[in-house]
Write a protein that holds these residues in place. Sequence first.
Motif, PDB file in Angstrom:
ATOM      1  N   MET A   1       0.822  -1.206   0.000  1.00 47.87           N
ATOM      2  CA  MET A   1       0.000   0.000   0.000  1.00 47.87           C
ATOM      3  C   MET A   1       0.857   1.258   0.000  1.00 47.87           C
ATOM      4  O   MET A   1       0.573   2.224  -0.695  1.00 47.87           O
ATOM      5  N   LYS A   2       1.935   1.209   0.765  1.00 47.93           N
ATOM      6  CA  LYS A   2       2.804   2.385   0.831  1.00 47.93           C
ATOM      7  C   LYS A   2       3.435   2.672  -0.518  1.00 47.93           C
ATOM      8  O   LYS A   2       3.554   3.815  -0.944  1.00 47.93           O
ATOM      9  N   ARG A   3       3.837   1.571  -1.201  1.00 47.79           N
ATOM     10  CA  ARG A   3       4.450   1.747  -2.523  1.00 47.79           C
ATOM     11  C   ARG A   3       3.452   2.327  -3.519  1.00 47.79           C
ATOM     12  O   ARG A   3       3.792   3.181  -4.342  1.00 47.79           O
ATOM     13  N   GLU A   4       2.181   1.880  -3.450  1.00 45.26           N
ATOM     14  CA  GLU A   4       1.150   2.385  -4.351  1.00 45.26           C
ATOM     15  C   GLU A   4       0.886   3.860  -4.101  1.00 45.26           C
ATOM     16  O   GLU A   4       0.673   4.640  -5.029  1.00 45.26           O
ATOM     17  N   ASP A   5       0.904   4.263  -2.822  1.00 43.62           N
ATOM     18  CA  ASP A   5       0.691   5.681  -2.501  1.00 43.62           C
ATOM     19  C   ASP A   5       1.818   6.532  -3.044  1.00 43.62           C
ATOM     20  O   ASP A   5       1.610   7.647  -3.545  1.00 43.62           O
ATOM     21  N   GLU A   6       3.074   6.005  -2.964  1.00 41.33           N
ATOM     22  CA  GLU A   6       4.211   6.756  -3.498  1.00 41.33           C
ATOM     23  C   GLU A   6       4.126   6.898  -5.006  1.00 41.33           C
ATOM     24  O   GLU A   6       4.465   7.935  -5.571  1.00 41.33           O
ATOM     25  N   ASP A   7       3.663   5.822  -5.668  1.00 42.36           N
ATOM     26  CA  ASP A   7       3.525   5.880  -7.121  1.00 42.36           C
ATOM     27  C   ASP A   7       2.514   6.917  -7.538  1.00 42.36           C
ATOM     28  O   ASP A   7       2.666   7.607  -8.548  1.00 42.36           O
ATOM     29  N   GLU A   8       1.411   7.018  -6.744  1.00 45.38           N
ATOM     30  CA  GLU A   8       0.377   7.991  -7.088  1.00 45.38           C
ATOM     31  C   GLU A   8       0.868   9.420  -6.916  1.00 45.38           C
ATOM     32  O   GLU A   8       0.416  10.334  -7.589  1.00 45.38           O
ATOM     33  N   LYS A   9       1.840   9.591  -5.988  1.00 45.30           N
ATOM     34  CA  LYS A   9       2.351  10.930  -5.733  1.00 45.30           C
ATOM     35  C   LYS A   9       3.421  11.349  -6.729  1.00 45.30           C
ATOM     36  O   LYS A   9       3.806  12.505  -6.789  1.00 45.30           O
ATOM     37  N   GLU A  10       3.950  10.371  -7.503  1.00 47.08           N
ATOM     38  CA  GLU A  10       4.957  10.704  -8.480  1.00 47.08           C
ATOM     39  C   GLU A  10       4.386  11.614  -9.567  1.00 47.08           C
ATOM     40  O   GLU A  10       3.242  11.449  -9.977  1.00 47.08           O
ATOM     41  N   THR A  11       5.186  12.543  -9.995  1.00 49.83           N
ATOM     42  CA  THR A  11       4.735  13.482 -11.018  1.00 49.83           C
ATOM     43  C   THR A  11       4.693  12.806 -12.382  1.00 49.83           C
ATOM     44  O   THR A  11       5.687  12.232 -12.823  1.00 49.83           O
ATOM     45  N   LYS A  12       3.561  12.881 -13.032  1.00 51.96           N
ATOM     46  CA  LYS A  12       3.432  12.329 -14.366  1.00 51.96           C
ATOM     47  C   LYS A  12       4.117  13.258 -15.362  1.00 51.96           C
ATOM     48  O   LYS A  12       4.178  14.464 -15.146  1.00 51.96           O
ATOM     49  N   PRO A  13       4.630  12.697 -16.465  1.00 50.56           N
ATOM     50  CA  PRO A  13       5.296  13.549 -17.467  1.00 50.56           C
ATOM     51  C   PRO A  13       4.410  14.678 -17.964  1.00 50.56           C
ATOM     52  O   PRO A  13       4.876  15.786 -18.178  1.00 50.56           O
ATOM     53  N   SER A  14       3.116  14.408 -18.132  1.00 50.75           N
ATOM     54  CA  SER A  14       2.215  15.435 -18.660  1.00 50.75           C
ATOM     55  C   SER A  14       1.944  16.547 -17.667  1.00 50.75           C
ATOM     56  O   SER A  14       1.468  17.612 -18.030  1.00 50.75           O
ATOM     57  N   LEU A  16       4.317  17.829 -15.679  1.00 48.65           N
ATOM     58  CA  LEU A  16       5.526  18.623 -15.472  1.00 48.65           C
ATOM     59  C   LEU A  16       5.374  20.035 -15.997  1.00 48.65           C
ATOM     60  O   LEU A  16       5.636  21.008 -15.294  1.00 48.65           O
ATOM     61  N   LEU A  17       4.952  20.166 -17.247  1.00 51.25           N
ATOM     62  CA  LEU A  17       4.811  21.489 -17.835  1.00 51.25           C
ATOM     63  C   LEU A  17       3.673  22.265 -17.184  1.00 51.25           C
ATOM     64  O   LEU A  17       3.768  23.480 -17.002  1.00 51.25           O
ATOM     65  N   ASP A  18       2.604  21.556 -16.806  1.00 57.10           N
ATOM     66  CA  ASP A  18       1.447  22.231 -16.216  1.00 57.10           C
ATOM     67  C   ASP A  18       1.801  22.929 -14.908  1.00 57.10           C
ATOM     68  O   ASP A  18       1.174  23.926 -14.537  1.00 57.10           O
ATOM     69  N   SER A  19       2.790  22.409 -14.188  1.00 56.61           N
ATOM     70  CA  SER A  19       3.133  22.956 -12.878  1.00 56.61           C
ATOM     71  C   SER A  19       4.086  24.144 -12.949  1.00 56.61           C
ATOM     72  O   SER A  19       4.347  24.773 -11.934  1.00 56.61           O
TER      73      SER A  19
END
Length: 433
Positions: A1-14, A16-19
Motif C-alpha cells: 500500500m505504501k508503494r502504491e501511494d508513493e507511485d500515485e504521488k509521483e509526477t506524471k510527465p504530462s 511537469l509542464l502544467d506545474s
Amino acid sequence: MKREDEDEKETKPSELLDSLPIELKMDILTRLPAKSLMKFRYVSKMWSSFIRSQELINSFSSKSSTQTRFILALSNDGNFSEPEGNLSFYFSFSDDAEESSCLVPNLEMAMPVISNHISGSCTSVHGILAVIHSFQLILCNPSTEQVIKLTPGYAGFVGYDPINDQHKVLSLLNQFSDDPVEHKVLTLGVGGGWRRIQGLNQFYTAVSMGVCINGFVFYGAYSPTPPSNPGIVCFDVRFERLSYIKAPEILVHYGNASIFIEYKGKLASIVRDPFGYFNEFDLWILEDVERHNWSKQTCVFPFSVWDSLGVMKMCIPGTNKADEIIMAPKSLSHKVQPFYIFYYNVETRNIRRVRLLGIGDNEEFRTCYELNYRSNVNIATHHFESIAFLQGSSYHMRESKTLLVFFYIQQTSYFCYSMTFCLYCMCFVLFIS
C-alpha cells in the motif's frame, strides 16, 4: 500500500509542464522545433490548448523569424502514370551558411498535385506557403501539416498584416472581360468569407506573381490595355486599399515571366530576356513609393558559371539573409548529377554556387518518384517555422489531407521519454542561468 501511494504521488510527465510558471513554459516551448510542439498537443487537453494559444504562437514566430530558411519545391508533375503518384516534395535549407559549399536538405512534406504539366509557383508569406498549381491557390503550413485549397476561381495574391497579425488573400475577378475588375478579400482565421473592397478607378490586367513586403502586396499590371500605362498595383493588406504605381514598361514586358522580389526591404524587379542566354540582368529598385522613382543597375557574370548545370532555364525567387540574389535552375537536369543554386552579390559583383545535397544526385530517389528533366523546381525565400493554424470552414475552401514524409519515425515510448527528458533538462538550464 505504501508503494502504491508513493507511485500515485509521483509526477506524471504530462503534469511537469502544467506545474511551471507561464513565463517559463513559454520560454521552454519556444525553444523546441515546431513539429515537436505539434506532437506535444496530444499529451493532454491542457497542453493542446496552451500550444494553440495566440500568445505562444506569437512568441514562437518572434523567435523563429530570426532563423529563416528557403523552401525548394520539387514536383514530378505528371510524370507518374497513376494520379496518386504525382507529388510535390518540399525541402527546407538553412539560410545562414554564407560560406558553405553545400547544404543538407530537410524534407518537410510531400503533397499530391494535379498531373497536367502546368508548372506553378511557391512563395512564403510569414511562415505560410502560398502555392499556385494548375491555376489554383493552395495554402499550407508544413509545421502544422495543414493544406487548404481555395476553390478554383478565387485564386489571387497572399499578404500579411504585421500590425494585426493577419494573413489575407486578394482575389481578382473579371480582369479578362470588359467589366471592371472586381476585388475580393479573405481574412484567414476569422471567418466571414470573401468580401468586396473598393477597386481602382481604371481597368487593368495583372500580369505577374505578387510579392509581399512589410504589409504591402505588389504585382505587375497593364492598364487599360497592353501595352498602355504599365505599372505596379499595390495592395495595403491592413487597410485593404489599392493604389497604382507607375513603372517602366520593361518591368512587365514579359508578362507572367516578369520577376518581382524584395531587395533590402524595397520592391525590386529583375529584368532579363527569358528566352535568351543568361549572363546578365537589370536590377530595378523602387526607391520612392510616393514619387514612383526607380533606380537601375546592370549585373553581369560569365557564361562559364552555368557549365556544370545541364539546363539553362533559370529562376530568380528572391534573396537570402545577406541580400544576395538567389538563382536556380527551373528543372532537374537530364542526367543524375549535383544540383546547384547560385548567390549573386550586387555590391561586390561576386557569384558563388552552393550544392544542394540529395536533390539531383540521388538516383534511387529520382527513379522511385520518376523525377527527370521535366520535374519543376520552385523556391520560396525567407521562410520560417510557424505554429499558426489555418482555421475556418466558411472560406470556400477545401482541406486536403497531405502525405507527410519524415526522415525518421519516433516510437511512442521513445517520444514520451524524450519529451520528459527534454523538459527536465531545459528547466534545469533555465533555472541555473
